[in-house]
Structures are given as structure tokens and as C-alpha cells.
Write an enzyme that holds these catalytic residues in place. Sequence first.
Site, PDB file in Angstrom:
ATOM      1  N   ASP A 174      37.801  78.479 102.571  1.00 41.01           N
ATOM      2  CA  ASP A 174      37.862  78.095 101.160  1.00 41.01           C
ATOM      3  C   ASP A 174      38.424  79.229 100.312  1.00 41.01           C
ATOM      4  O   ASP A 174      37.835  80.302 100.259  1.00 41.01           O
ATOM      5  CB  ASP A 174      36.455  77.716 100.672  1.00 41.01           C
ATOM      6  CG  ASP A 174      36.471  77.241  99.227  1.00 41.01           C
ATOM      7  OD1 ASP A 174      37.484  76.660  98.801  1.00 41.01           O
ATOM      8  OD2 ASP A 174      35.463  77.452  98.523  1.00 41.01           O
ATOM      9  N   ASP A 212      45.562  76.681  95.289  1.00 46.28           N
ATOM     10  CA  ASP A 212      44.234  76.387  95.839  1.00 46.28           C
ATOM     11  C   ASP A 212      44.357  75.609  97.147  1.00 46.28           C
ATOM     12  O   ASP A 212      45.098  74.637  97.225  1.00 46.28           O
ATOM     13  CB  ASP A 212      43.433  75.584  94.809  1.00 46.28           C
ATOM     14  CG  ASP A 212      42.025  75.287  95.293  1.00 46.28           C
ATOM     15  OD1 ASP A 212      41.405  76.186  95.874  1.00 46.28           O
ATOM     16  OD2 ASP A 212      41.555  74.154  95.095  1.00 46.28           O
TER      17      ASP A 212
END
Length: 450
Positions: free
Chosen positions: A132, A334
Site C-alpha cells: 500500500d 496511488d
Amino acid sequence: MIPVWPLLLLFSISSPIADATRSSLMKSNAVCSGQRVSIPSSSGAWLPLNHRHGPCSPSPSSERIPSTADVLLSGRLRADSIRRRLNGSAAAAERSDVVTVPTTLGTSLGNYEYVVTVGLGTPAVTQTVIMDTGSDVSWVQCRPCPVPAPCHVQKDPVFDPAGSATYSAFSCSSTACLGLGRRRAASNGCSGSSPCQYIVKYGAGSNSTGTYSSDKLTLTPAYAVDGFRFGCSHADPLFSDLTDGLIALGGGSLSLVSQMAEKAFSYCLPPTASHSGFLTLGVPRVSSSRFVVTPMHSIGNIKTYYGVLLQGITVAGRRLGIPPSVFAAGSVVDSGTVVTELPLTAYRALQAAFTKEMRMYPQVAPKNGFDTCFNLTTGGEVKLPSVALVFDRGATVELDPSGIIFDGCLAFASTGDDTSFGIIGNVQQRTFEVLYDIAGQAVGFRRGAC
Ligand SMILES: *[C@@H]1O[C@H](CO)[C@@H](O)[C@H](O)[C@H]1NC(C)=O
Ligand SMILES: *[C@@H]1O[C@H](CO)[C@@H](O)[C@H](O)[C@H]1NC(C)=O
Ligand SMILES: *[C@@H]1O[C@H](CO)[C@@H](O)[C@H](O)[C@H]1NC(C)=O
């Protein structure tokens, strides 16, 4: 049958390939086809990276695979919550370390899509963890399991600190513990030499909480991080599937990247769940000249997120007339957001130019939140115009067809206005090696890397 994606076929794709690519990663072949391109031989910490669901996953999930609609929805919710944090709302930033996703989506959070396998402790115990870029605190589920709530089922053995010769727990008075700041669960009377308790809050009241610890993290047989700081989680109701934990690669001081000597990493997200990608920790051993490079911009006041400055878009080689001011807020790159979100004016310009180039295909009703969809099953080869994102310093990233069209629709969305932060999502990143060179303050893109 999943066709092999032709790496150099840029602008025309045949319908079967298009269908396989577009109809989301979930509908891939039941067989893992591994890497599509050969891996640079002298890589440092190079790890295979796989889709969490699907045939290449090291721990295929037994639970329901999220639908395309769920994946897209959770991507939008993630983008919204990243923007809320970036919008300077201190209160929103306090509320969560990561992002808020409603539990109505179930525990299969579509936006946590990619996993890697690492070793933790001495001797090293295999752990399969989510990658992540949108958070800073890593954690794995640890023994002892909480009573009465049991540990969640995972494929690998639950990490047992007592079985590791290199494990230690931080005390409440340690610098590492104080460095957790708002992530320190101080309210439970943590003081002096008692073990430091951390908490990372996720959406809908769930959290990972436990003892803030350090141990040796083995990334590859030849590359380890001694004294890796992570949370030994005793409650992580969010990830009730086979995943063992999460490796946080955000830009904040607590993340794995910040703890490494070489402040750089890269990844390549595979084009479908039937292929493997990779994660490189440290500076990739691929010549930097093979990357299109743009400066890394700080964005909002939150160090976690990596910012870039998008400055223009080209369609079929022509630069669209978009006022530069609409891009001024910058964009976050992202790994967990699905579809790229552009400023409204930029999105409208792209939509108009793309629709014009696609005029031979009938437009069909909007679906899954996309408003520019086509009937591509009209026989023959599907011809897509080239689409490139132009970043600061003229860094021109020509997208893969899978980053242009998704499920028959233009694979972009709008932020809804011209002042919000944009997001470069993972649909557009797939097949590129995306380099985050934190020391050099640069973001790079290398096409056809996986
Ligand atoms: C962030 O702030 C901008 C400007 O005030 C506003 O237009 C936008 O809607 C806000 N976004 C979110 C997600 O709150
Ligand atoms: C963290 O999660 C546990 C288990 O769901 C819950 O009991 C606890 O109240 C949560 N803590 C906070 C501070 O949200
Ligand atoms: C797409 O076009 C084909 C061939 O003209 C037609 O059979 C099909 O119904 C169309 N699909 C949609 C969703 O419009």
C-alpha cells in the site's frame, strides 16, 4: 483463453484482447502465466507482486471476489478520502491513517489489490502482505491471538514473536513509540517500559492495533532490513481473508521506505490477475534513461502521498487546449485508487477529443460510473487513439491500451471541479514500472515493464 498482450502494439487492438483486458482483472484466466517480460538479472530487492485475488496470488482468497462495480466504487471512495485528508482537514487526518471504506463492501476491499511475500523474524517466517502506497504503518497479525476474538484465518503461520531471536517490542518511552504520534494508543495507560501500543484506524470503526515492534524483514535471500519497525497486530477485523498483513510504502517517516538505506522503490502492476508484476525496494537496477521522469511534488501537508504535477494530455498525438491552472493542485500517484481522476475541465477536453477519435464506434449507455462508453463489438480490430499524460518537465507517458479503455468505457473520471487534487490511479499505471525516487524527489514511468 487469455491472449498474450502484444507489448509493442500500441494503438490497435483486436476485440478478444480488448474484452479480456477491459472486463477487469477479475475475469482473467484460471492459470497464472507468470511474468510477461524477463526480469533484469542484477536487481537488488526484487519481489514478485501479484493480484490478491486470482491465479497468481500466493494465497488465493476463498471469499467472494469483488465485482468490477465494487472495485470501481471502492477506488472512488479511496480517492475521495485521500482528497479529504489532503484538503487540510486536520480532523479528517486524525481520524484515519489510511482511508475510509464502508464495510458494506465486505472485507474484500477492492482497493487493496496487490500482495507480496516477505520473510519476518529469525528464522524468517513467510508472510503474505498487501502493498500500500497510501499509508505509513506496516503490520502483521501476531500471536497470541486475541480472546475471545480469534486470529483471522491466514494461509501462512501467524507470526509468533516468541519464536524469533531478533524480535523486540518498543517500550512506551522509546523514541520509536513517541514517533507514532497520533497512532500511539496512549489512552490505555502506556508508560515507561511497558510495551508500546499502536493503532491504525480504517473505515467504519475497524482498526489494526497491537504492540509496536521491530524485527528483521527479509525481502529476498540477499536483502534484509534489520530492525524493521512494524505493528504486531492483535486485532485487524478489516482484513478477514488470507492476507497476513500490510507493508506500508507511503512517504511518511514510519513507512518501510523511510526505514531503508536507499530511499526509493518501484513496482509494476500486472495487466491482469493472470500475470505477475514486481516490487523493487531500493533503486531499481534498470538504467534510469529508460524511465520518463518528472519531479516529485509535495502535496497537501501530508507526507504519506506522492505528488506529481500533470500539465497536459495528448490524444492521437495532439495536445489538448487545457488551461494549466486547472492542474495547479497537483495529483497523487496511488497504487490503490483504481481509475485516474482528472480536473473537470481536463476530463471534458479528453472526453471530447477521445469521442471524436472513436466516432466509428456507437456510444452506449454509461456504466459503472463511466459516462463515455462505446460498443466495440462491431467486428474487426478496435482502433484506439493514443493517449498520453504530460507531466512537469515535459515527461510524456504514453498509456497502454488497458489504461485508456476499461470495460468498453474511457478509463478516466473527473474530480468534479478544477481545484481538487487529481489522482493517478492503478488502471493507468498497469504494465509500467512506476519509480518513486524519494531521495532524488522524482517519479518515473517505464512502459512495458510487466
Ligand atoms: C477540497 O477543497 C476544495 C476547495 O475548497 C473543494 O472544492 C473540494 O470539493 C474539497 N474536496 C473534498 C473531497 O473535500
Ligand atoms: C478497534 O477495533 C476493535 C475490534 O473491532 C474495537 O473493539 C475497538 O473499539 C476499536 N478501537 C477504536 C479506537 O476504534
Ligand atoms: C453492439 O453492436 C452489436 C453489433 O452491431 C450488437 O449486436 C450489440 O447488441 C451491441 N451491443 C450494445 C450493448 O449495444
